[in-house]
Design a protein around this motif. Structure first.
Motif, short mmCIF file in Angstrom:
data_model
loop_
_atom_site.label_atom_id
_atom_site.label_comp_id
_atom_site.label_asym_id
_atom_site.label_seq_id
_atom_site.Cartn_x
_atom_site.Cartn_y
_atom_site.Cartn_z
N ALA A 61 0.83 -1.21 0.00
CA ALA A 61 0.00 0.00 0.00
C ALA A 61 0.86 1.26 0.00
CB ALA A 61 -0.94 0.00 1.20
N LEU A 62 1.94 1.24 0.77
CA LEU A 62 2.86 2.38 0.79
C LEU A 62 3.51 2.56 -0.58
CD1 LEU A 62 4.24 4.61 2.40
CD2 LEU A 62 5.95 2.94 3.11
N SER A 63 3.87 1.47 -1.22
CA SER A 63 4.44 1.54 -2.56
C SER A 63 3.43 2.07 -3.57
CB SER A 63 4.93 0.16 -3.00
OG SER A 63 5.95 -0.29 -2.14
N ALA A 64 2.19 1.61 -3.46
CA ALA A 64 1.13 2.07 -4.36
C ALA A 64 0.87 3.56 -4.16
CB ALA A 64 -0.15 1.27 -4.12
N LEU A 65 0.86 3.99 -2.91
CA LEU A 65 0.65 5.42 -2.63
C LEU A 65 1.79 6.25 -3.20
CD1 LEU A 65 -1.09 7.55 -1.24
CD2 LEU A 65 0.22 7.13 0.85
N ALA A 66 3.01 5.75 -3.08
CA ALA A 66 4.17 6.46 -3.62
C ALA A 66 4.08 6.57 -5.14
CB ALA A 66 5.47 5.76 -3.21
N GLY A 67 3.69 5.50 -5.82
CA GLY A 67 3.57 5.53 -7.27
C GLY A 67 2.48 6.48 -7.74
N ALA A 68 1.33 6.43 -7.09
CA ALA A 68 0.22 7.31 -7.46
C ALA A 68 0.55 8.77 -7.14
CB ALA A 68 -1.05 6.88 -6.75
N ALA A 69 1.18 9.01 -6.01
CA ALA A 69 1.54 10.39 -5.63
C ALA A 69 2.59 10.96 -6.57
CB ALA A 69 2.04 10.42 -4.19
N LEU A 70 3.55 10.14 -6.96
CA LEU A 70 4.57 10.58 -7.91
C LEU A 70 3.93 11.05 -9.22
CD1 LEU A 70 7.51 10.82 -9.01
CD2 LEU A 70 7.25 8.43 -9.72
N VAL A 71 3.05 10.23 -9.76
CA VAL A 71 2.38 10.59 -11.01
C VAL A 71 1.50 11.81 -10.82
CG1 VAL A 71 0.64 9.79 -12.66
CG2 VAL A 71 2.53 8.31 -12.03
N PHE A 72 0.79 11.88 -9.70
CA PHE A 72 -0.08 13.04 -9.43
C PHE A 72 0.73 14.33 -9.44
CE2 PHE A 72 -2.02 16.05 -6.48
CZ PHE A 72 -3.27 16.18 -7.05
N VAL A 73 1.85 14.33 -8.75
CA VAL A 73 2.67 15.55 -8.69
C VAL A 73 3.25 15.90 -10.06
CG1 VAL A 73 4.82 16.49 -7.74
CG2 VAL A 73 3.21 15.32 -6.23
N VAL A 74 3.80 14.92 -10.74
CA VAL A 74 4.43 15.18 -12.04
C VAL A 74 3.39 15.66 -13.06
CG1 VAL A 74 5.61 14.11 -14.00
CG2 VAL A 74 6.39 13.66 -11.68
N LEU A 75 2.23 15.02 -13.12
CA LEU A 75 1.21 15.44 -14.09
C LEU A 75 0.59 16.79 -13.72
CD1 LEU A 75 -0.61 12.13 -15.10
CD2 LEU A 75 1.21 13.36 -16.27
#
Length: 122
Positions: free
Chosen positions: A20-34
């Motif tokens: 879940a922490l890894s999934a949150l990191a992946g989604a947050a990374l994309v959210f910030v970059v986009l």
């Protein structure tokens, strides 16, 4: 933004806290970059029309570079589980792209009355 806790919660239910922490990191990374890319595209569109396509290409390339750099920086992290990270990043990308398309379609307005009619012959 709603996708962040939904993705993390879904992964947590199936695979546990680390995933879940890894999934949150992946989604947050994309959210910030986009989101930063969306702000960049807004700035490009406000500029001269002649440079819009080149500016959009630079913004897109910048987004790719940021995502790759973040993935390379995080690849050695002990807490990171690669599969949930990647799947949530892909899901977040799709959610944000759909949201941007829907927003674009809703924001359109007629330049000339009747110009958006689809029923008539062209």
């Amino acid at each position: 933004m709603i996708a962040l806790p939904v993705l993390a919660g879904t992964v947590w239910a199936y695979a546990g806290e680390r995933a879940a922490l890894s999934a949150l990191a992946g989604a947050a990374l994309v959210f910030v970059v986009l989101t930063v890319g969306l702000l960049g595209i807004t700035a490009v569109v406000l500029g001269p029309a002649a440079t819009s396509m080149a500016g959009a290409g630079v913004v897109y390339l910048g987004q790719l570079i940021l995502v790759v750099a973040a993935v390379l920086a995080l690849r050695g992290a002990d807490w990171l589980d690669g599969r949930p990270f990647a799947l949530s990043a892909i899901a977040q990308t799709l959610v944000m792209q759909v949201g941007q398309v829907v927003g674009y379609v809703r924001a359109r307005h007629e330049v000339a009355p009747g110009s958006l009619d689809r029923g008539g012959a062209s």
